[in-house]
Enzyme design. Structure first.
Site, PDB file in Angstrom:
ATOM      1  N   CYS A  17     -11.943   3.279 -17.096  1.00 14.13           N
ATOM      2  CA  CYS A  17     -11.222   2.103 -16.720  1.00 14.13           C
ATOM      3  C   CYS A  17     -11.715   0.880 -17.392  1.00 14.13           C
ATOM      4  O   CYS A  17     -11.096  -0.042 -17.284  1.00 14.13           O
ATOM      5  CB  CYS A  17     -10.946   2.011 -15.199  1.00 14.13           C
ATOM      6  SG  CYS A  17     -10.236   3.318 -14.548  1.00 14.13           S
ATOM      7  N   HIS A  30      -9.526  -5.212 -13.816  1.00 14.73           N
ATOM      8  CA  HIS A  30      -9.042  -3.673 -13.626  1.00 14.73           C
ATOM      9  C   HIS A  30      -8.515  -3.624 -12.426  1.00 14.73           C
ATOM     10  O   HIS A  30      -9.278  -3.855 -11.135  1.00 14.73           O
ATOM     11  CB  HIS A  30     -10.235  -2.921 -14.113  1.00 14.73           C
ATOM     12  CG  HIS A  30      -9.774  -1.462 -13.666  1.00 14.73           C
ATOM     13  ND1 HIS A  30      -8.657  -0.779 -13.967  1.00 14.73           N
ATOM     14  CD2 HIS A  30     -10.394  -0.509 -12.820  1.00 14.73           C
ATOM     15  CE1 HIS A  30      -8.498   0.357 -13.593  1.00 14.73           C
ATOM     16  NE2 HIS A  30      -9.709   0.594 -12.813  1.00 14.73           N
ATOM     17  N   ASN A  47      -3.817   2.038  -9.656  1.00 11.30           N
ATOM     18  CA  ASN A  47      -4.794   2.199 -10.660  1.00 11.30           C
ATOM     19  C   ASN A  47      -4.312   2.796 -11.989  1.00 11.30           C
ATOM     20  O   ASN A  47      -4.333   4.031 -11.889  1.00 11.30           O
ATOM     21  CB  ASN A  47      -6.295   2.522 -10.231  1.00 11.30           C
ATOM     22  CG  ASN A  47      -7.276   2.719 -11.191  1.00 11.30           C
ATOM     23  OD1 ASN A  47      -6.963   2.524 -12.391  1.00 11.30           O
ATOM     24  ND2 ASN A  47      -8.386   2.912 -10.675  1.00 11.30           N
TER      25      ASN A  47
HETATM   26  N1  ACO Z   1      -5.518   8.761   4.045  1.00  9.68           N
HETATM   27  C1  ACO Z   1      -6.190   8.550   5.075  1.00  9.68           C
HETATM   28  N2  ACO Z   1      -7.505   8.826   5.633  1.00  9.68           N
HETATM   29  C2  ACO Z   1      -8.205   9.046   4.411  1.00  9.68           C
HETATM   30  C3  ACO Z   1      -7.791   8.942   3.185  1.00  9.68           C
HETATM   31  C4  ACO Z   1      -6.477   8.698   2.917  1.00  9.68           C
HETATM   32  N3  ACO Z   1      -5.681   8.606   1.937  1.00  9.68           N
HETATM   33  N4  ACO Z   1      -8.763   9.071   2.337  1.00  9.68           N
HETATM   34  C5  ACO Z   1      -9.909   9.221   2.929  1.00  9.68           C
HETATM   35  N5  ACO Z   1      -9.555   9.185   4.253  1.00  9.68           N
HETATM   36  C6  ACO Z   1     -10.434   9.114   5.521  1.00  9.68           C
HETATM   37  C7  ACO Z   1     -11.696   9.799   5.206  1.00  9.68           C
HETATM   38  O1  ACO Z   1     -11.697  11.290   5.436  1.00  9.68           O
HETATM   39  C8  ACO Z   1     -12.655   9.212   6.339  1.00  9.68           C
HETATM   40  O2  ACO Z   1     -12.547   9.883   7.389  1.00  9.68           O
HETATM   41  P1  ACO Z   1     -13.923  10.174   8.260  1.00  9.68           P
HETATM   42  O3  ACO Z   1     -14.315   9.063   8.602  1.00  9.68           O
HETATM   43  O4  ACO Z   1     -13.088  10.949   9.369  1.00  9.68           O
HETATM   44  O5  ACO Z   1     -14.658  10.959   7.364  1.00  9.68           O
HETATM   45  C9  ACO Z   1     -12.292   7.991   6.159  1.00  9.68           C
HETATM   46  O6  ACO Z   1     -10.693   7.889   5.726  1.00  9.68           O
HETATM   47  C10 ACO Z   1     -13.099   6.777   5.237  1.00  9.68           C
HETATM   48  O7  ACO Z   1     -13.015   7.414   4.122  1.00  9.68           O
HETATM   49  P2  ACO Z   1     -13.869   6.598   3.147  1.00  9.68           P
HETATM   50  O8  ACO Z   1     -13.928   7.388   1.716  1.00  9.68           O
HETATM   51  O9  ACO Z   1     -15.079   6.228   3.503  1.00  9.68           O
HETATM   52  O10 ACO Z   1     -12.833   5.406   2.982  1.00  9.68           O
HETATM   53  P3  ACO Z   1     -13.256   4.060   2.036  1.00  9.68           P
HETATM   54  O11 ACO Z   1     -13.020   3.021   2.973  1.00  9.68           O
HETATM   55  O12 ACO Z   1     -14.380   4.215   1.114  1.00  9.68           O
HETATM   56  O13 ACO Z   1     -11.928   4.050   1.215  1.00  9.68           O
HETATM   57  C11 ACO Z   1     -11.300   4.466  -1.284  1.00  9.68           C
HETATM   58  C12 ACO Z   1     -11.680   4.899   0.138  1.00  9.68           C
HETATM   59  C13 ACO Z   1      -9.939   3.562  -1.201  1.00  9.68           C
HETATM   60  C14 ACO Z   1     -11.356   5.347  -2.337  1.00  9.68           C
HETATM   61  C15 ACO Z   1     -12.618   3.195  -1.530  1.00  9.68           C
HETATM   62  O14 ACO Z   1     -13.782   3.850  -1.601  1.00  9.68           O
HETATM   63  C16 ACO Z   1     -12.263   2.817  -3.018  1.00  9.68           C
HETATM   64  O15 ACO Z   1     -11.207   2.214  -3.554  1.00  9.68           O
HETATM   65  N6  ACO Z   1     -13.323   2.897  -3.825  1.00  9.68           N
HETATM   66  C17 ACO Z   1     -13.451   2.513  -5.459  1.00  9.68           C
HETATM   67  C18 ACO Z   1     -12.662   3.379  -6.182  1.00  9.68           C
HETATM   68  C19 ACO Z   1     -12.063   3.022  -7.474  1.00  9.68           C
HETATM   69  O16 ACO Z   1     -11.991   1.822  -7.564  1.00  9.68           O
HETATM   70  N7  ACO Z   1     -12.209   3.809  -8.417  1.00  9.68           N
HETATM   71  C20 ACO Z   1     -11.688   3.541  -9.692  1.00  9.68           C
HETATM   72  C21 ACO Z   1     -12.779   3.315 -10.525  1.00  9.68           C
HETATM   73  S1  ACO Z   1     -12.020   3.204 -12.339  1.00  9.68           S
HETATM   74  C22 ACO Z   1     -11.817   4.663 -13.299  1.00  9.68           C
HETATM   75  O17 ACO Z   1     -12.719   4.593 -13.966  1.00  9.68           O
HETATM   76  C23 ACO Z   1     -10.860   5.790 -13.057  1.00  9.68           C
END
Ligand code: ACO
Length: 333
Positions: A117, A258, A288
């Site tokens: 990314c 990004h 993304n």
């Molecule tokens: N729908 C519903 N619930 C979900 C989902 C979903 N899609 N995904 C995870 N959950 C649940 C989890 O199981 C967890 O449940 P639990 O508390 O019972 O265990 C809860 O929601 C919280 O999960 P987290 O992973 O802690 O959620 P978080 O608030 O961190 O959000 C996310 C996750 C959106 C992926 C976030 O961490 C994020 O955006 N991180 C950055 C990712 C990013 O930008 N990546 C791209 C990089 S670019 C590249 O090089 C490709």
């Protein structure tokens, strides 16, 4: 703006292309256990475009490139260099050559660049160096990815994030230097936080000669690690690039990050004291799109008349590697 030592650089055209097929959060909730509310609240994403079977990265990239060339008012035969930033090429040996052929850019040398990314920002810096040194005058830079090919569609932690698309810009040698400063960084110690890794099976050719043949495995990500990394490192790298450009945050017209997560965009803008109305965001519609996200958002903002000639843009990418970087430039010739 005073010209830095070497030749001046301007970004003179943009283009973009996304597949027609869209999958909204409601549709996704038929595939994995999730909801529109959860995805929108955690990421800001509402929908994403997906390349149908049969659509190639080259198709998307070529169309985006043609638009960028037309805006810059140059011919394919004027291009000296084509850089394709991608992590999902049609061919691991490189896809830039196919784009060169499809465009008819007969004089251009073409190669792929992989930095996930951060690919578009790394590509901007790479392209700029060829112009700065006077080697090339016209460079086509494309950011394009079809990550739907590599997403694990049963992993709700990742499949909700990504979409497919392409964006392109033309960089040209210019009397007035519009490319004001940059900083790019890597940290391999955190490499395991985000991977699209090759997995091999051992195959014995003859006694004592074992080769490893396999394929790449779907994307794995530690979302919280990436989130923390982005919110900490992206403001730092933008500040460094602004320092190099000798400008302050109040002089930035547009923050162009990004498009990974609206919460990341908001947090970075807040740290830099850049107001929300200066933050370009289109991730609600596209998710993304990896290397495509910055040129896609830029092209939309230019065509909507938001970004105008002379506007100062702080663009920053971040992602796998881990890698991150920022460029400060002014739009237009
Ligand atoms: N729908 C519903 N619930 C979900 C989902 C979903 N899609 N995904 C995870 N959950 C649940 C989890 O199981 C967890 O449940 P639990 O508390 O019972 O265990 C809860 O929601 C919280 O999960 P987290 O992973 O802690 O959620 P978080 O608030 O961190 O959000 C996310 C996750 C959106 C992926 C976030 O961490 C994020 O955006 N991180 C950055 C990712 C990013 O930008 N990546 C791209 C990089 S670019 C590249 O090089 C490709």
């Amino acid at each position: 703006m005073l010209q830095q030592s070497g030749f001046g650089i301007a970004v003179t055209g943009s283009g973009s292309c996304t597949p027609q097929v869209s999958l909204d959060n409601h549709g996704l909730s038929q595939i994995v256990e999730t909801s529109d509310e959860w995805i929108a609240a955690r990421t800001g994403i509402r929908s994403r475009r997906l390349a149908n079977h049969g659509m190639s990265l080259c198709d998307l990239a070529t169309f985006a490139s043609q638009q960028a060339l037309s805006m810059a008012q140059i011919l394919p035969t004027d291009i000296d260099l084509i850089i394709l930033a991608t992590s999902s090429p049609d061919d691991l040996f490189g896809t830039a050559g196919q784009i060169q052929y499809r465009l008819g850019a007969t004089k251009a040398v073409a190669f792929d660049l992989t930095a996930a990314c951060s690919g578009f920002v790394f590509g901007l810096v790479t392209a700029s160096q060829f112009i700065r040194t006077g080697v090339y005058q016209n460079v086509l830079l494309i950011g394009a990815d079809i990550l739907s090919r590599w997403v694990n569609w049963s992993d709700r932690g990742t499949c909700i994030l990504f979409g497919d698309g392409a964006g392109a810009v033309v960089l040209q040698a210019s009397e007035i230097d519009r490319f004001l400063g940059f900083e790019i960084r890597s940290d391999g110690t955190q490499n395991s936080s985000l991977n699209l890794a090759y997995k091999a099976q051992s195959q014995e050719l003859i006694d004592g000669v074992n080769i490893g043949q396999g394929t790449f495995q779907p994307i794995t990500m530690n979302g919280q690690e990436i989130y923390r990394f982005a919110v900490k490192k992206v403001p730092e790298v933008i500040e460094k690039a602004m320092f190099r450009a000798n400008i302050s945050a109040t002089e930035i017209d547009w923050l162009l990050l990004h498009q990974a997560n609206q919460r990341i965009l908001d947090a970075v803008a807040q740290r830099l004291h850049i107001p929300p109305e200066k933050v370009i965001s289109n991730l609600a519609n596209y998710g993304n799109t990896s290397a495509a996200s910055i040129p896609l958002a830029l092209d939309e903002a230019v065509r909507q008349g938001k970004v105008k000639a002379g506007d100062t843009i702080a663009a920053a990418g971040f992602g796998a590697g881990l890698s991150w970087g920022a460029v400060i430039f002014q739009w237009g010739s």
